[in-house]
Design a protein around this motif. Structure first.
Motif, PDB file in Angstrom:
ATOM      1  N   PHE A 116      45.508  48.554  34.201  1.00 11.89           N
ATOM      2  CA  PHE A 116      45.777  49.491  35.549  1.00 11.89           C
ATOM      3  C   PHE A 116      47.370  49.543  35.728  1.00 11.89           C
ATOM      4  CE2 PHE A 116      44.504  45.606  37.154  1.00 11.89           C
ATOM      5  CZ  PHE A 116      45.210  45.239  38.405  1.00 11.89           C
ATOM      6  N   ALA A 117      47.792  48.798  34.957  1.00  9.51           N
ATOM      7  CA  ALA A 117      49.638  48.551  35.014  1.00  9.51           C
ATOM      8  C   ALA A 117      49.755  47.663  34.220  1.00  9.51           C
ATOM      9  CB  ALA A 117      49.941  48.054  36.692  1.00  9.51           C
ATOM     10  N   ARG A 118      51.277  47.418  33.974  1.00  7.47           N
ATOM     11  CA  ARG A 118      51.707  46.909  32.847  1.00  7.47           C
ATOM     12  C   ARG A 118      51.662  45.320  32.939  1.00  7.47           C
ATOM     13  NH1 ARG A 118      55.818  46.285  28.897  1.00  7.47           N
ATOM     14  NH2 ARG A 118      57.127  44.531  28.940  1.00  7.47           N
ATOM     15  N   ASN A 119      50.968  44.389  31.992  1.00  8.21           N
ATOM     16  CA  ASN A 119      50.429  43.096  32.087  1.00  8.21           C
ATOM     17  C   ASN A 119      49.241  42.818  32.790  1.00  8.21           C
ATOM     18  OD1 ASN A 119      52.872  42.790  30.644  1.00  8.21           O
ATOM     19  ND2 ASN A 119      53.823  41.916  32.277  1.00  8.21           N
ATOM     20  N   TRP A 120      48.486  43.899  33.536  1.00  4.49           N
ATOM     21  CA  TRP A 120      47.281  43.601  34.044  1.00  4.49           C
ATOM     22  C   TRP A 120      46.177  44.181  33.759  1.00  4.49           C
ATOM     23  CZ3 TRP A 120      46.967  40.743  38.569  1.00  4.49           C
ATOM     24  CH2 TRP A 120      48.083  40.402  39.010  1.00  4.49           C
ATOM     25  N   LEU A 121      45.007  43.408  33.668  1.00  2.00           N
ATOM     26  CA  LEU A 121      43.693  43.896  33.115  1.00  2.00           C
ATOM     27  C   LEU A 121      42.804  43.679  34.019  1.00  2.00           C
ATOM     28  CD1 LEU A 121      41.650  44.608  30.618  1.00  2.00           C
ATOM     29  CD2 LEU A 121      41.529  42.243  30.143  1.00  2.00           C
ATOM     30  N   ALA A 122      42.062  44.592  34.354  1.00  3.04           N
ATOM     31  CA  ALA A 122      40.747  44.418  35.180  1.00  3.04           C
ATOM     32  C   ALA A 122      39.363  44.537  34.304  1.00  3.04           C
ATOM     33  CB  ALA A 122      40.557  45.134  36.152  1.00  3.04           C
ATOM     34  N   ALA A 123      38.288  43.768  34.266  1.00  5.07           N
ATOM     35  CA  ALA A 123      37.182  43.824  33.641  1.00  5.07           C
ATOM     36  C   ALA A 123      35.860  43.645  34.401  1.00  5.07           C
ATOM     37  CB  ALA A 123      37.238  42.790  32.382  1.00  5.07           C
ATOM     38  N   ALA A 124      34.828  44.521  34.209  1.00  2.00           N
ATOM     39  CA  ALA A 124      33.660  44.209  34.707  1.00  2.00           C
ATOM     40  C   ALA A 124      32.356  44.587  33.862  1.00  2.00           C
ATOM     41  CB  ALA A 124      33.599  45.180  35.972  1.00  2.00           C
ATOM     42  N   SER A 125      31.380  43.895  33.935  1.00  2.00           N
ATOM     43  CA  SER A 125      29.959  44.143  33.144  1.00  2.00           C
ATOM     44  C   SER A 125      28.894  43.959  33.999  1.00  2.00           C
ATOM     45  CB  SER A 125      30.187  43.492  32.006  1.00  2.00           C
ATOM     46  OG  SER A 125      29.844  41.833  32.086  1.00  2.00           O
ATOM     47  N   LEU A 126      28.028  44.768  33.716  1.00  2.00           N
ATOM     48  CA  LEU A 126      26.669  44.703  34.363  1.00  2.00           C
ATOM     49  C   LEU A 126      25.572  44.480  33.231  1.00  2.00           C
ATOM     50  CD1 LEU A 126      27.079  47.182  37.377  1.00  2.00           C
ATOM     51  CD2 LEU A 126      27.106  44.743  37.536  1.00  2.00           C
ATOM     52  N   SER A 127      24.710  43.743  33.502  1.00  2.00           N
ATOM     53  CA  SER A 127      23.493  43.388  32.694  1.00  2.00           C
ATOM     54  C   SER A 127      22.310  43.535  33.383  1.00  2.00           C
ATOM     55  CB  SER A 127      23.693  42.200  31.947  1.00  2.00           C
ATOM     56  OG  SER A 127      24.792  42.278  31.078  1.00  2.00           O
ATOM     57  N   LEU A 128      21.362  44.204  33.062  1.00  2.00           N
ATOM     58  CA  LEU A 128      19.846  44.318  33.661  1.00  2.00           C
ATOM     59  C   LEU A 128      18.870  43.542  32.556  1.00  2.00           C
ATOM     60  CD1 LEU A 128      19.368  47.314  35.327  1.00  2.00           C
ATOM     61  CD2 LEU A 128      19.662  45.254  36.480  1.00  2.00           C
ATOM     62  N   ALA A 129      17.964  42.735  32.790  1.00  2.00           N
ATOM     63  CA  ALA A 129      17.183  42.074  31.948  1.00  2.00           C
ATOM     64  C   ALA A 129      15.650  42.319  32.408  1.00  2.00           C
ATOM     65  CB  ALA A 129      17.414  40.428  31.894  1.00  2.00           C
ATOM     66  N   LEU A 130      14.699  42.431  31.559  1.00  2.00           N
ATOM     67  CA  LEU A 130      13.323  42.570  31.754  1.00  2.00           C
ATOM     68  C   LEU A 130      12.794  41.086  31.357  1.00  2.00           C
ATOM     69  CD1 LEU A 130      10.798  44.075  32.664  1.00  2.00           C
ATOM     70  CD2 LEU A 130      10.641  44.918  30.110  1.00  2.00           C
ATOM     71  N   GLY A 131      12.593  40.444  32.584  1.00  2.00           N
ATOM     72  CA  GLY A 131      11.880  39.233  32.248  1.00  2.00           C
ATOM     73  C   GLY A 131      10.551  38.992  32.516  1.00  2.00           C
TER      74      GLY A 131
END
Length: 121
Positions: free
Chosen positions: A27-42
């Motif tokens: 989103f800007a020089r030298n900056w990183l944002a990360a997101a992840s979502l996982s669903l599991a059938l257990g």
């Protein structure tokens, strides 16, 4: 106390199949944002010393299926020499039976600072 709730040993099994989506955003020089979502059938099952202690196919029940989730979020600043960042991991688990049910949410927050030795400007 209900005698059926007294026990010394519990065997708990949790097997799951999961999938999810992750996204990275600069989103800007030298900056990183990360997101992840996982669903599991257990599939979760348990037995105690008040009943038999091994799982058999006759114990299989469709009522033992639950949906669990994991979320991962992070932000990093990196100028190729130094990096600073933070990430959070959040887990949710569900277990429901007629005499016992639980919904667990727990997580961790990590903050870090480091230096890259391999690449210098």
């Amino acid at each position: 106390m209900d005698p059926e709730l007294k026990f010394k040993k519990i065997n708990y099994t949790d097997v799951s199949l999961s999938g999810g989506y992750g996204y990275n955003w600069v989103f800007a020089r030298n900056w990183l944002a990360a997101a992840s979502l996982s669903l599991a059938l257990g599939y979760k099952s348990s037995s105690s010393d008040t009943n038999h202690s091994t799982f058999t196919l006759k114990d299989f029940s469709f009522h033992n299926f639950n949906i669990d989730g994991v979320g991962r979020f992070g932000i990093v600043w990196n100028n190729m020499r130094w990096y600073y960042g933070a990430n959070a991991i959040i887990h949710t688990y569900n277990y429901h039976k007629s005499k016992f049910s639980t919904n667990n949410i727990f997580g961790s927050l990590n903050i870090y600072v480091g230096v890259n030795f391999g690449r210098m400007k």
